[in-house]
Every structure is written in structure tokens, then in C-alpha cells.
Design a protein around this motif. Sequence first.
Motif, PDB file in Angstrom:
ATOM      1  N   SER A 191       0.823  -1.223   0.000  1.00 56.58           N
ATOM      2  CA  SER A 191       0.000   0.000   0.000  1.00 56.58           C
ATOM      3  C   SER A 191       0.853   1.268   0.000  1.00 56.58           C
ATOM      4  O   SER A 191       0.471   2.279  -0.597  1.00 56.58           O
ATOM      5  N   ILE A 192       2.011   1.245   0.634  1.00 49.63           N
ATOM      6  CA  ILE A 192       2.886   2.421   0.652  1.00 49.63           C
ATOM      7  C   ILE A 192       3.455   2.659  -0.744  1.00 49.63           C
ATOM      8  O   ILE A 192       3.476   3.794  -1.227  1.00 49.63           O
ATOM      9  N   ASP A 193       3.882   1.581  -1.396  1.00 50.10           N
ATOM     10  CA  ASP A 193       4.374   1.711  -2.773  1.00 50.10           C
ATOM     11  C   ASP A 193       3.277   2.247  -3.689  1.00 50.10           C
ATOM     12  O   ASP A 193       3.526   3.112  -4.531  1.00 50.10           O
ATOM     13  N   GLU A 194       2.075   1.741  -3.528  1.00 54.73           N
ATOM     14  CA  GLU A 194       0.964   2.203  -4.358  1.00 54.73           C
ATOM     15  C   GLU A 194       0.692   3.684  -4.141  1.00 54.73           C
ATOM     16  O   GLU A 194       0.455   4.429  -5.091  1.00 54.73           O
ATOM     17  N   SER A 195       0.710   4.098  -2.883  1.00 58.68           N
ATOM     18  CA  SER A 195       0.482   5.515  -2.572  1.00 58.68           C
ATOM     19  C   SER A 195       1.565   6.392  -3.187  1.00 58.68           C
ATOM     20  O   SER A 195       1.274   7.433  -3.786  1.00 58.68           O
ATOM     21  N   ASN A 196       2.808   5.970  -3.033  1.00 60.84           N
ATOM     22  CA  ASN A 196       3.917   6.732  -3.623  1.00 60.84           C
ATOM     23  C   ASN A 196       3.809   6.767  -5.140  1.00 60.84           C
ATOM     24  O   ASN A 196       4.043   7.806  -5.764  1.00 60.84           O
ATOM     25  N   ASP A 197       3.444   5.634  -5.739  1.00 58.60           N
ATOM     26  CA  ASP A 197       3.289   5.577  -7.196  1.00 58.60           C
ATOM     27  C   ASP A 197       2.163   6.490  -7.661  1.00 58.60           C
ATOM     28  O   ASP A 197       2.296   7.180  -8.677  1.00 58.60           O
ATOM     29  N   GLU A 198       1.056   6.503  -6.930  1.00 54.40           N
ATOM     30  CA  GLU A 198      -0.061   7.370  -7.306  1.00 54.40           C
ATOM     31  C   GLU A 198       0.350   8.838  -7.272  1.00 54.40           C
ATOM     32  O   GLU A 198       0.015   9.605  -8.169  1.00 54.40           O
ATOM     33  N   GLN A 199       1.069   9.202  -6.224  1.00 50.47           N
ATOM     34  CA  GLN A 199       1.536  10.584  -6.113  1.00 50.47           C
ATOM     35  C   GLN A 199       2.514  10.910  -7.239  1.00 50.47           C
ATOM     36  O   GLN A 199       2.421  11.956  -7.881  1.00 50.47           O
ATOM     37  N   GLY A 200       3.431  10.020  -7.497  1.00 50.38           N
ATOM     38  CA  GLY A 200       4.389  10.217  -8.588  1.00 50.38           C
ATOM     39  C   GLY A 200       3.703  10.258  -9.934  1.00 50.38           C
ATOM     40  O   GLY A 200       4.043  11.083 -10.795  1.00 50.38           O
ATOM     41  N   ASN A 201       2.716   9.389 -10.129  1.00 48.28           N
ATOM     42  CA  ASN A 201       1.978   9.368 -11.392  1.00 48.28           C
ATOM     43  C   ASN A 201       1.218  10.671 -11.609  1.00 48.28           C
ATOM     44  O   ASN A 201       1.177  11.191 -12.727  1.00 48.28           O
ATOM     45  N   ALA A 202       0.622  11.195 -10.551  1.00 49.55           N
ATOM     46  CA  ALA A 202      -0.127  12.447 -10.677  1.00 49.55           C
ATOM     47  C   ALA A 202       0.804  13.584 -11.096  1.00 49.55           C
ATOM     48  O   ALA A 202       0.468  14.376 -11.994  1.00 49.55           O
ATOM     49  N   THR A 203       1.965  13.649 -10.497  1.00 52.11           N
ATOM     50  CA  THR A 203       2.943  14.678 -10.865  1.00 52.11           C
ATOM     51  C   THR A 203       3.420  14.477 -12.288  1.00 52.11           C
ATOM     52  O   THR A 203       3.483  15.425 -13.078  1.00 52.11           O
ATOM     53  N   LEU A 253       1.883  12.959 -14.723  1.00 54.65           N
ATOM     54  CA  LEU A 253       0.809  13.253 -15.670  1.00 54.65           C
ATOM     55  C   LEU A 253       0.615  14.757 -15.839  1.00 54.65           C
ATOM     56  O   LEU A 253       0.318  15.226 -16.939  1.00 54.65           O
ATOM     57  N   ARG A 254       0.796  15.525 -14.764  1.00 58.17           N
ATOM     58  CA  ARG A 254       0.716  16.985 -14.871  1.00 58.17           C
ATOM     59  C   ARG A 254       1.813  17.502 -15.791  1.00 58.17           C
ATOM     60  O   ARG A 254       1.578  18.362 -16.644  1.00 58.17           O
ATOM     61  N   LEU A 255       3.013  16.983 -15.635  1.00 56.34           N
ATOM     62  CA  LEU A 255       4.125  17.382 -16.496  1.00 56.34           C
ATOM     63  C   LEU A 255       3.864  16.958 -17.935  1.00 56.34           C
ATOM     64  O   LEU A 255       4.144  17.709 -18.878  1.00 56.34           O
ATOM     65  N   LYS A 256       3.321  15.786 -18.119  1.00 54.53           N
ATOM     66  CA  LYS A 256       3.030  15.297 -19.473  1.00 54.53           C
ATOM     67  C   LYS A 256       1.932  16.137 -20.121  1.00 54.53           C
ATOM     68  O   LYS A 256       1.937  16.332 -21.336  1.00 54.53           O
ATOM     69  N   ASP A 257       0.994  16.624 -19.323  1.00 55.79           N
ATOM     70  CA  ASP A 257      -0.041  17.485 -19.873  1.00 55.79           C
ATOM     71  C   ASP A 257       0.578  18.780 -20.390  1.00 55.79           C
ATOM     72  O   ASP A 257       0.208  19.270 -21.455  1.00 55.79           O
ATOM     73  N   ARG A 258       1.542  19.304 -19.658  1.00 55.05           N
ATOM     74  CA  ARG A 258       2.251  20.496 -20.131  1.00 55.05           C
ATOM     75  C   ARG A 258       2.997  20.197 -21.423  1.00 55.05           C
ATOM     76  O   ARG A 258       3.012  21.015 -22.337  1.00 55.05           O
ATOM     77  N   GLU A 259       3.611  19.031 -21.484  1.00 55.30           N
ATOM     78  CA  GLU A 259       4.320  18.642 -22.705  1.00 55.30           C
ATOM     79  C   GLU A 259       3.337  18.477 -23.867  1.00 55.30           C
ATOM     80  O   GLU A 259       3.650  18.818 -24.999  1.00 55.30           O
ATOM     81  N   ARG A 260       2.143  17.967 -23.584  1.00 49.90           N
ATOM     82  CA  ARG A 260       1.115  17.809 -24.620  1.00 49.90           C
ATOM     83  C   ARG A 260       0.721  19.171 -25.180  1.00 49.90           C
ATOM     84  O   ARG A 260       0.599  19.347 -26.392  1.00 49.90           O
ATOM     85  N   LEU A 261       0.567  20.152 -24.294  1.00 49.19           N
ATOM     86  CA  LEU A 261       0.239  21.506 -24.746  1.00 49.19           C
ATOM     87  C   LEU A 261       1.382  22.092 -25.574  1.00 49.19           C
ATOM     88  O   LEU A 261       1.147  22.753 -26.587  1.00 49.19           O
ATOM     89  N   LEU A 262       2.618  21.842 -25.137  1.00 53.02           N
ATOM     90  CA  LEU A 262       3.777  22.318 -25.895  1.00 53.02           C
ATOM     91  C   LEU A 262       3.835  21.651 -27.266  1.00 53.02           C
ATOM     92  O   LEU A 262       4.115  22.311 -28.274  1.00 53.02           O
ATOM     93  N   LEU A 263       3.542  20.368 -27.311  1.00 58.36           N
ATOM     94  CA  LEU A 263       3.528  19.644 -28.590  1.00 58.36           C
ATOM     95  C   LEU A 263       2.501  20.261 -29.540  1.00 58.36           C
ATOM     96  O   LEU A 263       2.771  20.425 -30.731  1.00 58.36           O
ATOM     97  N   ALA A 264       1.351  20.639 -29.014  1.00 62.78           N
ATOM     98  CA  ALA A 264       0.329  21.278 -29.850  1.00 62.78           C
ATOM     99  C   ALA A 264       0.850  22.605 -30.406  1.00 62.78           C
ATOM    100  O   ALA A 264       0.617  22.933 -31.573  1.00 62.78           O
TER     101      ALA A 264
END
Length: 122
Positions: free
Chosen positions: A33-45, A47-58
Motif C-alpha cells: 500500500s505504501i508503494d501504491e500511494s507513492n506511485d499514485e503521487q508520482g503518477n499524478a505529478t 501526468l501533470r508534467l506530461k499534460d504540459r508537454e502535450r500543450l507544448l507539442l500542440a
Amino acid sequence: MRQELEAQRQELVRSSTVTFHDMRDREREPRDSIDESNDEQGNATELRLKDRERLLLAKVNDALYRMDTGDYGVCEECGVLIGEARLRARPMAELCIDCKEDQEREERRLHASRPGMFSALE
């Protein structure tokens, strides 16, 4: 400029593909559960960065399209030529420096007049 924009596009697409595969592979690994929590937090960050990259790609794709149509380097707001120094610094620029500064002043003014309204978006 075209080569720089195409190289940037290629890097953004490559980075997106790598992230997708990394996230998919992490989901397959056994975790507590600790690994999952850390992964979720890391994934959210991530994905936010990837969303910025998606906007830059556009923006990169839009700049390449403007090159193809002959509209590249022309301010979308006032129609004057965008300075070469600005295009070298930001090849996907859509606005001349004066119009961009006006836009940023207006955004600051709106942000200051509505405190807290944009905090959920930041």
C-alpha cells in the motif's frame, strides 16, 4: 527553425511514449500500500508534467503548420512580423513581444482582481 521544431516534436513524442510504457510496467509490479500511494503521487505529478508537454507539442505542431501555410513569424494579434530574436528564443511564438506583454499584463490584472479563482488551476 523548422529543424529545431521538428526535433522538439520528436523528443516530446518519444518522452510521452517512454512515460506511457514506464507507467504501464510499474502497474504490473507487485506492490504494498505504501508503494501504491507513492506511485499514485508520482503518477499524478508525472501526468501533470506530461499534460504540459502535450500543450507544448500542440504549439510546436501549430508552428510547423504556420510554416507550411506561410503564416509563420506573423503576430496573430496585430499582424506585424515577430522579431527574429523572439523566434529564436521561442520558435513556436504566436505573438510579437508587444502583444505577448499586453496579454501577460491582462492575465496578471485578471488574476489580481479575482484572488483564489485560479488557485485550483495552478
